[in-house]
Design a protein around this motif. Structure first.
Motif, mmCIF file in Angstrom:
data_model
loop_
_atom_site.group_PDB
_atom_site.id
_atom_site.type_symbol
_atom_site.label_atom_id
_atom_site.label_comp_id
_atom_site.label_asym_id
_atom_site.label_seq_id
_atom_site.Cartn_x
_atom_site.Cartn_y
_atom_site.Cartn_z
ATOM 1 N N LEU A 154 39.061 45.996 43.802
ATOM 2 C CA LEU A 154 39.433 44.616 44.061
ATOM 3 C C LEU A 154 39.231 43.755 42.821
ATOM 4 O O LEU A 154 38.472 44.119 41.920
ATOM 5 C CB LEU A 154 38.599 44.065 45.218
ATOM 6 N N ILE A 155 39.919 42.624 42.800
ATOM 7 C CA ILE A 155 39.853 41.694 41.678
ATOM 8 C C ILE A 155 39.024 40.475 42.081
ATOM 9 O O ILE A 155 39.324 39.812 43.080
ATOM 10 C CB ILE A 155 41.260 41.246 41.243
ATOM 11 N N ALA A 156 37.983 40.196 41.323
ATOM 12 C CA ALA A 156 37.108 39.060 41.627
ATOM 13 C C ALA A 156 37.876 37.749 41.490
ATOM 14 O O ALA A 156 38.471 37.477 40.445
ATOM 15 C CB ALA A 156 35.897 39.074 40.711
ATOM 16 N N VAL A 190 36.579 45.384 40.363
ATOM 17 C CA VAL A 190 35.369 45.848 41.040
ATOM 18 C C VAL A 190 35.733 46.957 42.015
ATOM 19 O O VAL A 190 36.636 46.787 42.835
ATOM 20 C CB VAL A 190 34.691 44.693 41.809
ATOM 21 N N LYS A 191 35.041 48.073 41.942
ATOM 22 C CA LYS A 191 35.246 49.142 42.918
ATOM 23 C C LYS A 191 34.229 48.977 44.042
ATOM 24 O O LYS A 191 33.026 48.894 43.806
ATOM 25 C CB LYS A 191 35.096 50.523 42.291
ATOM 26 N N ILE A 192 34.734 48.939 45.287
ATOM 27 C CA ILE A 192 33.876 48.780 46.462
ATOM 28 C C ILE A 192 33.404 50.168 46.901
ATOM 29 O O ILE A 192 34.218 51.064 47.151
ATOM 30 C CB ILE A 192 34.625 48.073 47.601
ATOM 31 N N MET A 193 32.091 50.354 47.039
ATOM 32 C CA MET A 193 31.514 51.670 47.312
ATOM 33 C C MET A 193 31.098 51.871 48.769
ATOM 34 O O MET A 193 31.492 52.832 49.407
ATOM 35 C CB MET A 193 30.300 51.906 46.407
ATOM 36 N N GLN A 194 30.278 50.961 49.293
ATOM 37 C CA GLN A 194 29.786 51.073 50.667
ATOM 38 C C GLN A 194 29.201 49.734 51.111
ATOM 39 O O GLN A 194 29.197 48.774 50.344
ATOM 40 C CB GLN A 194 28.732 52.179 50.799
ATOM 41 N N ALA A 197 30.648 37.720 52.049
ATOM 42 C CA ALA A 197 31.068 36.362 52.377
ATOM 43 C C ALA A 197 30.965 36.106 53.873
ATOM 44 O O ALA A 197 31.258 36.979 54.698
ATOM 45 C CB ALA A 197 32.506 36.141 51.916
ATOM 46 N N GLY A 198 30.525 34.899 54.212
ATOM 47 C CA GLY A 198 30.514 34.454 55.596
ATOM 48 C C GLY A 198 31.708 33.569 55.863
ATOM 49 O O GLY A 198 32.553 33.347 54.989
ATOM 50 N N GLN A 238 36.545 32.582 49.159
ATOM 51 C CA GLN A 238 37.063 33.941 49.014
ATOM 52 C C GLN A 238 36.510 34.613 47.764
ATOM 53 O O GLN A 238 36.462 34.022 46.691
ATOM 54 C CB GLN A 238 38.587 33.910 48.979
ATOM 55 N N GLN A 239 36.103 35.884 47.898
ATOM 56 C CA GLN A 239 35.498 36.611 46.780
ATOM 57 C C GLN A 239 36.506 37.421 45.976
ATOM 58 O O GLN A 239 36.343 37.560 44.752
ATOM 59 C CB GLN A 239 34.407 37.540 47.317
ATOM 60 N N PHE A 240 37.554 37.960 46.631
ATOM 61 C CA PHE A 240 38.506 38.825 45.934
ATOM 62 C C PHE A 240 39.926 38.350 46.184
ATOM 63 O O PHE A 240 40.264 37.864 47.274
ATOM 64 C CB PHE A 240 38.327 40.273 46.399
ATOM 65 N N SER A 241 40.767 38.488 45.179
ATOM 66 C CA SER A 241 42.095 37.889 45.241
ATOM 67 C C SER A 241 43.175 38.810 45.829
ATOM 68 O O SER A 241 44.212 38.325 46.257
ATOM 69 C CB SER A 241 42.529 37.454 43.838
#
Length: 288
Positions: free
Chosen positions: A218-220, A245-249, A273-274, A279-282
């Motif tokens: 994902l892209i920050a 960013v690679k999302i792992m777990q 994020a709540g 938003q964290q990723f685009s």
């Protein structure tokens, strides 16, 4: 033939009769079986054990509107599930839905669980979870609510059992995460102290719905702070806006949710994020 031999033969025959009667009357559930939903006579099951006493029960799952089975409102929606076990009917009140699924799961120790799921617009599930029968109260009770684990971090969630082994199950949660958009995560549960409990706070990330690029990368959308371990305030590094960013777990404990990431050659955990977090990723996909 003396009296002792005659008595021995009589007892042997009596024992065989008892065993024969028990084998006929005792219920032996399959590991899993789909249950048809509806009030029609063909949807009444009489050979499965849902109460946990190893005896066959009469089971029927139906839907309806208000207190009327099979009835819909003017828009074609139901709002109740009717669970009938041994001629006693329990109404599960819920929000509006257009269809429902039911399934009976049985662990290797013989403990049965009823899976119920309602389907509504935008893939919402008013009910999604496992229920167990309370013999003293003569009604089903929630064992695991698949809609609530990610409360505060997802707009909606539901679960499906994707694996059973002995007294363990794997639940695949599908959700609309505020951090990751549409995604699915696996958690394992095991039967312990008369209930199913999660075996770990760490979940296995299965998939993320995204627009483009490599899987789970994902892209920050903004600067993000990564921590050394989940739940700590010790900073590991900062992710720049536009960074890959690679999302792992994931890590979920009570009211906290953290996501493990790989940024460049570094590993860390970001706080998920709540509902009120920007938003964290685009490049994630949101729907519903």
């Amino acid at each position: 033939m003396n009296k002792k031999k005659m008595l021995g033969i009589w007892l042997l025959l009596l024992g065989m009769m008892v065993i024969s009667v028990f084998s006929v009357s005792a219920a032996s559930n399959p590991k899993s079986v789909n249950l048809r939903v509806g009030s029609n006579r063909k949807n009444v099951y009489k050979s499965y054990d849902i109460t946990g006493d190893h005896q066959p029960d009469q089971i029927n799952i139906a839907v309806g509107y208000g207190n009327k089975i099979d009835k819909k409102d003017s828009n074609g929606y139901y709002n109740n599930i009717f669970v009938s076990i041994n001629d006693k009917t329990q109404i599960l009140e819920t929000g509006y839905f257009y269809s429902a699924r039911a399934k009976l799961y049985t662990l290797s120790n013989g403990k049965p669980y009823l899976f119920l799921e309602t389907l509504s617009d935008n893939d919402y599930h008013e009910i999604s979870g496992l229920f167990s029968y309370n013999r003293s109260k003569k009604k089903i009770e929630t064992a695991i609510d698949f809609t609530s684990l990610f409360n505060g971090y997802a707009g909606r969630s539901a679960g499906t059992i994707v694996k059973m082994s002995g007294n363990k199950i794997t639940v695949r949660y599908g959700m609309m995460s505020y951090s990751l958009g549409g995604c699915s995560i696996d958690y394992n549960y095991t039967y312990k102290n008369d209930k199913l409990v999660r075996t770990s706070y760490y979940g296995k990330l299965i998939s993320i719905s995204k627009r483009q690029g490599k899987p789970n990368v994902l892209i920050a959308k903004r600067k993000l702070v990564a921590y050394t371990v989940p739940g700590t305030k010790k900073k590991a590094f900062t992710i720049k806006k536009g960074g890959s960013v690679k999302i792992m777990q994931v890590w979920k404990k009570t009211t906290s949710l953290y996501i493990k990431v790989k940024y460049e050659s570094k590993y860390g955990w970001i706080k998920a994020a709540g509902i009120n977090t920007s938003q964290q990723f685009s490049n994630v996909v949101y729907a519903g």
